[in-house]
Design an enzyme around this catalytic site. Sequence first.
Site, short mmCIF file in Angstrom:
data_model
loop_
_atom_site.label_atom_id
_atom_site.label_comp_id
_atom_site.label_asym_id
_atom_site.label_seq_id
_atom_site.Cartn_x
_atom_site.Cartn_y
_atom_site.Cartn_z
N ASP A 1 -15.89 63.38 -17.28
CA ASP A 1 -15.39 64.25 -16.20
C ASP A 1 -16.18 64.22 -14.89
O ASP A 1 -16.31 65.26 -14.23
CB ASP A 1 -15.31 65.70 -16.67
N LYS B 1 -8.10 63.21 -21.32
CA LYS B 1 -8.19 64.35 -22.22
C LYS B 1 -7.62 65.59 -21.55
O LYS B 1 -7.50 65.65 -20.32
CB LYS B 1 -9.64 64.59 -22.67
N CYS C 1 -17.72 70.83 -21.21
CA CYS C 1 -17.26 69.55 -21.78
C CYS C 1 -18.39 68.71 -22.34
O CYS C 1 -18.20 68.01 -23.34
CB CYS C 1 -16.46 68.78 -20.74
#
Length: 183
Positions: free
Chosen positions: A9, A86, A119
């Site tokens: 991310d 995701k 995350c």
Amino acid sequence: MSSALIIVDIQNDYFPNGRMELSNPEKAAANAAKILNWFRQNNKDNIFHVQHVASSPELGFFLPNTEGVEINEAVLPLEHERIIIKHFANSFLKTELESKLKEKGVTKLVIVGMMTHMCIDATVRAAVDLGFEATLIEDACATRDLSYQDKVVPAEQVHYAFVSALKSMYANVISTEDFLQQN
């Protein structure tokens, strides 16, 4: 034993003027880029970029077809590098990440990315639960201030609290410089 780099991310919404600005994302991304460059020189076939795409506009960031959802230029994937999409904090949940790693015989993961408290935490814990050995490059991660009721926890404290918790039972936690010197 085969190792892989998982970049989680590092996307534009986490940078200045993004929809979910973090504390010092540029420094974390620069360190992640150093680790990425090491892998490109030493283990180029085992690089995985994880990109969070919001499954609902309620998330407020990483919205499809926006600049914010795009992977930041500091760690842009090369054509042959795999991108795993995701929709949850855990990079393994309802993605092909685990199967792709196992297909390649990967047993060790080097993890960098954003946000440390969400995350990164979820991905490291899931990785270990799935039987992988995890190394977290702590200064190649970033987070933000959090609050509960009237208490604000500064980003640096959030980061080190989560890194410390992961170091206790889940991951080998080291700096970018230490990783590059040891490998």
